[in-house]
Design an enzyme around this catalytic site. Structure first.
Site, short mmCIF file in Angstrom:
data_model
loop_
_atom_site.label_atom_id
_atom_site.label_comp_id
_atom_site.label_asym_id
_atom_site.label_seq_id
_atom_site.Cartn_x
_atom_site.Cartn_y
_atom_site.Cartn_z
CG HIS A 234 -1.87 1.08 1.34
ND1 HIS A 234 -1.96 1.89 2.46
CD2 HIS A 234 -2.81 1.53 0.48
CE1 HIS A 234 -2.93 2.77 2.29
NE2 HIS A 234 -3.45 2.58 1.09
CD GLU B 213 -7.55 5.01 -4.11
OE1 GLU B 213 -8.42 5.78 -3.63
OE2 GLU B 213 -6.76 4.35 -3.40
CG HIS C 32 -3.54 9.12 -0.20
ND1 HIS C 32 -4.13 9.85 0.83
CD2 HIS C 32 -4.31 8.03 -0.37
CE1 HIS C 32 -5.22 9.23 1.24
NE2 HIS C 32 -5.36 8.13 0.53
CD GLU D 62 -2.84 2.01 -3.27
OE1 GLU D 62 -3.82 2.76 -3.45
OE2 GLU D 62 -1.90 2.30 -2.50
CG ASP E 113 -2.98 6.73 -3.61
OD1 ASP E 113 -4.06 6.14 -3.55
OD2 ASP E 113 -2.06 6.57 -2.78
#
Length: 224
Positions: free
Chosen positions: A6, A100, A47, A32, A34
């Site tokens: 993450h 994301e 993020h 992962e 953003d």
């Protein structure tokens, strides 16, 4: 069960930086990140809406040009905020990537960019309309992110023929969302496992992947 780093295991490395993704890729099945757009138009990996928590700067990402954002120091590490293209190039081809979408209006360009790499890339978002745009743009793999609406998430997954839903750990433990997703042929990657006990409990719940912030938990899941 997939081990997902993450934000590049943000407890151990400066989050969402090239250095973090390079460091964790050998231990992770998926990294992962953003993505959002800054004022000058570039897609940046970051993020928060504002930069204060993570950097030595201030202000909103979408109100700062890339020329200013690139000068900021992430968590005093000497690492900078990267572009999406830089992160895509930094991750080895045999490691998956979840991107994301943190803002609206970026789906088509993100899908265009991820097509340039050999990695398996999952496009995820809480903005379900952006997932619809991603599907229309030809994204090969989608993940429906949700907080507290399993019915809505599963409905969108059905609509888009999504491969994954990404619910919070509490929803996986306290509801039947994992079973309902599997009945539809949809895999479940959960956020976020924080302790070894979480890993055991989520494994017992039958999830397909766990997003974690600590390298030690990656190693616990993968054995690498």
């Amino acid at each position: 069960m997939l081990a997902i780093a993450h934000r590049g295991c943000m407890d151990d490395y400066p989050e969402n930086t090239e250095a973090a993704f390079r460091a964790v890729a050998p231990k992770a099945d998926i990294v992962e990140c953003d993505v959002q757009r800054c004022r000058s138009g570039e897609l940046v990996v970051f993020h928060d809406e504002t930069v204060e928590r993570v950097t030595d700067g201030s202000g909103r990402v979408d109100e700062r040009d890339w020329s200013r954002l690139r000068e900021l120091d992430v968590h005093g590490s000497g690492e900078r905020i990267p572009l999406l293209d830089e992160v895509l190039r930094a991750v080895p081809a045999d490691t998956g990537i979840t991107v994301e979408l943190k803002a609206e209006g970026i789906a088509s360009e993100v899908v265009e960019r991820v097509r340039t790499v050999e990695n398996e890339v999952i496009v995820s978002s809480f903005y379900w309309e952006e997932l619809r745009r991603s599907e229309a743009a030809g994204a090969s793999s989608l993940a429906v992110l949700c907080h507290e609406d399993p019915d809505g998430a599963l409905s969108v997954a059905d609509e888009l023929d999504a491969d994954y839903i990404h619910p919070p750990k509490e929803l996986c433990i306290e509801s039947d969302i994992v079973e309902r997703a599997h009945d539809r042929g949809v895999k479940v990657n959960v956020w976020t496992g924080e302790t070894p006990e979480d890993i055991v409990e989520l494994r017992e719940a039958g999830v397909d992947g766990i997003s974690v912030n600590k390298v030690a938990l990656l190693e616990r899941i993968t054995g690498r």
